[in-house]
Design a protein around this motif. Sequence first.
Motif, PDB file in Angstrom:
ATOM      1  N   UNK A 100       3.238  12.243   4.747  1.00  0.00           N
ATOM      2  CA  UNK A 100       3.042  13.692   4.800  1.00  0.00           C
ATOM      3  C   UNK A 100       2.638  14.143   6.199  1.00  0.00           C
ATOM      4  N   UNK A 101       1.819  13.343   6.871  1.00  0.00           N
ATOM      5  CA  UNK A 101       1.419  13.679   8.237  1.00  0.00           C
ATOM      6  C   UNK A 101       2.622  13.644   9.176  1.00  0.00           C
ATOM      7  N   UNK A 102       3.500  12.653   8.997  1.00  0.00           N
ATOM      8  CA  UNK A 102       4.701  12.552   9.832  1.00  0.00           C
ATOM      9  C   UNK A 102       5.622  13.748   9.598  1.00  0.00           C
TER      10      UNK A 102
ATOM     11  N   UNK B  38       4.734  16.683   8.496  1.00  0.00           N
ATOM     12  CA  UNK B  38       4.069  17.875   9.025  1.00  0.00           C
ATOM     13  C   UNK B  38       4.282  17.998  10.539  1.00  0.00           C
ATOM     14  N   UNK B  39       4.291  16.857  11.225  1.00  0.00           N
ATOM     15  CA  UNK B  39       4.499  16.906  12.675  1.00  0.00           C
ATOM     16  C   UNK B  39       5.871  17.462  13.018  1.00  0.00           C
ATOM     17  N   UNK B  40       6.868  17.160  12.191  1.00  0.00           N
ATOM     18  CA  UNK B  40       8.212  17.703  12.403  1.00  0.00           C
ATOM     19  C   UNK B  40       8.244  19.185  12.050  1.00  0.00           C
ATOM     20  N   UNK B  41       7.626  19.539  10.933  1.00  0.00           N
ATOM     21  CA  UNK B  41       7.560  20.932  10.520  1.00  0.00           C
ATOM     22  C   UNK B  41       6.856  21.781  11.575  1.00  0.00           C
ATOM     23  N   UNK B  42       5.809  21.254  12.164  1.00  0.00           N
ATOM     24  CA  UNK B  42       5.059  21.994  13.190  1.00  0.00           C
ATOM     25  C   UNK B  42       5.875  22.245  14.453  1.00  0.00           C
ATOM     26  N   UNK B  43       6.936  21.489  14.640  1.00  0.00           N
ATOM     27  CA  UNK B  43       7.799  21.698  15.799  1.00  0.00           C
ATOM     28  C   UNK B  43       8.975  22.615  15.489  1.00  0.00           C
ATOM     29  N   UNK B  44       9.640  22.404  14.326  1.00  0.00           N
ATOM     30  CA  UNK B  44      10.972  22.978  14.138  1.00  0.00           C
ATOM     31  C   UNK B  44      11.128  23.963  12.987  1.00  0.00           C
ATOM     32  N   UNK B  45      10.095  24.206  12.204  1.00  0.00           N
ATOM     33  CA  UNK B  45      10.242  25.087  11.050  1.00  0.00           C
ATOM     34  C   UNK B  45      10.395  26.543  11.464  1.00  0.00           C
ATOM     35  N   UNK B  46      11.387  27.233  10.881  1.00  0.00           N
ATOM     36  CA  UNK B  46      11.570  28.667  11.106  1.00  0.00           C
ATOM     37  C   UNK B  46      10.600  29.478  10.253  1.00  0.00           C
ATOM     38  N   UNK B  47      10.000  28.829   9.248  1.00  0.00           N
ATOM     39  CA  UNK B  47       9.148  29.536   8.296  1.00  0.00           C
ATOM     40  C   UNK B  47       7.664  29.260   8.528  1.00  0.00           C
TER      41      UNK B  47
ATOM     42  N   UNK C  81       0.825  -1.197   0.000  1.00  0.00           N
ATOM     43  CA  UNK C  81       0.000   0.000   0.000  1.00  0.00           C
ATOM     44  C   UNK C  81       0.865   1.255   0.000  1.00  0.00           C
ATOM     45  N   UNK C  82       0.401   2.280  -0.717  1.00  0.00           N
ATOM     46  CA  UNK C  82       1.113   3.547  -0.705  1.00  0.00           C
ATOM     47  C   UNK C  82       0.777   4.313   0.573  1.00  0.00           C
ATOM     48  N   UNK C  83       1.810   4.853   1.213  1.00  0.00           N
ATOM     49  CA  UNK C  83       1.647   5.506   2.510  1.00  0.00           C
ATOM     50  C   UNK C  83       1.873   7.013   2.435  1.00  0.00           C
ATOM     51  N   UNK C  84       1.615   7.596   1.284  1.00  0.00           N
ATOM     52  CA  UNK C  84       1.917   9.016   1.095  1.00  0.00           C
ATOM     53  C   UNK C  84       1.234   9.896   2.144  1.00  0.00           C
TER      54      UNK C  84
ATOM     55  N   UNK D  35      14.495  10.408  10.166  1.00  0.00           N
ATOM     56  CA  UNK D  35      14.312   9.387  11.207  1.00  0.00           C
ATOM     57  C   UNK D  35      12.835   9.125  11.480  1.00  0.00           C
ATOM     58  N   UNK D  36      12.047  10.195  11.561  1.00  0.00           N
ATOM     59  CA  UNK D  36      10.619  10.047  11.870  1.00  0.00           C
ATOM     60  C   UNK D  36       9.911   9.240  10.791  1.00  0.00           C
ATOM     61  N   UNK D  37      10.223   9.511   9.528  1.00  0.00           N
ATOM     62  CA  UNK D  37       9.611   8.730   8.452  1.00  0.00           C
ATOM     63  C   UNK D  37      10.099   7.290   8.493  1.00  0.00           C
ATOM     64  N   UNK D  38      11.386   7.097   8.773  1.00  0.00           N
ATOM     65  CA  UNK D  38      11.907   5.731   8.894  1.00  0.00           C
ATOM     66  C   UNK D  38      11.209   4.957   9.994  1.00  0.00           C
ATOM     67  N   UNK D  39      10.948   5.599  11.122  1.00  0.00           N
ATOM     68  CA  UNK D  39      10.222   4.947  12.214  1.00  0.00           C
ATOM     69  C   UNK D  39       8.800   4.587  11.793  1.00  0.00           C
ATOM     70  N   UNK D  40       8.178   5.486  11.043  1.00  0.00           N
ATOM     71  CA  UNK D  40       6.828   5.210  10.547  1.00  0.00           C
ATOM     72  C   UNK D  40       6.821   3.955   9.681  1.00  0.00           C
ATOM     73  N   UNK D  41       7.762   3.868   8.744  1.00  0.00           N
ATOM     74  CA  UNK D  41       7.812   2.705   7.856  1.00  0.00           C
ATOM     75  C   UNK D  41       8.097   1.429   8.645  1.00  0.00           C
TER      76      UNK D  41
END
Length: 317
Positions: A56-58, A60-69, A49-52, A156-162
Amino acid sequence: MTTLRFSFFPFSSFVFALLFLSSCAQPSWQHDEGLVFGTVYSISYQYDNNLRSDIEAALKSVDDEFSMFNEHSTVARINRGEPVDSSAMFQEVWRLAQTVNRDTWGAFDITVAPLVNAWGFGFKHEQMPTPEQVDSLLQIRSQLDFSAIAKGYGSDVVGRLLASKGIQNYMVEIGGEVVTSGLNSRGEAWRIGVTKPTEAADAGGELQAILRVSGRAMATSGNYRNFYYKGGRRYAHTIDPRTGYPVQHSILSATVLADDCATADAYATAFMVLGLDSARQVLERHPELAAYFICSTEADSLTVWQSPQFSQYLNNE
């Protein structure tokens, strides 16, 4: 009278045949790519199954924590002086950043952003601070910037998801920061290129080395693209957070392999600050790390230094 003869296929053999056929039907390969953290990501994994959407949710969770933009991110809110409740994700990356900071004599510092901006490598371009401004920023740094570790952590977060889906064969790459597991679609270790450092903007395809990697993470940091000249002197974007000035040594790029990509990302950045001799001292304390440095010489040629652990990953074909 006709005698009927029946041949019985043992039930256990029948079950074995079904299991054999089922084991031969390997999951198909999926590939997802897109934009995140101001760069591109590319992910290949063996799964039916494709897990796109999950990927993307994983991310986004990183972006919501650490993005400067992202003005709503935890980091952006902290930098504005707003109260926040730090998540487990934020605390994990914060602790790692502090560990690498201590281990590298302050060479890795997530409060270096004001100095980076002051030297024209952030939101403003090609400007030079006065010595007084540098001294002041060294004393009052209060802005957090996780850009030197967030891409690696995102991988790492995406790798953990997979892995949580039972996927054994995958490669996650975000802006050159890579996490690998198992084998590629040809049943081989993943091949990853180390770009040859050059100032030419169109020379990104030339490789200095090709690695074979499985079950490890890799990150590369370099200062050979983001730089400018002032008064006949070259200023690269790697700022030494201990002095407040751009580094002036021979390392053009540092590639690090580690068990996780956030660690590889942080140490690669720290090694660019430390220079070769000090980086080698750190590596002597960390046999779990493998490193590959491409350096410039006085004759404007390139030379390579690699840690003893690195040779096992070089593709010699």
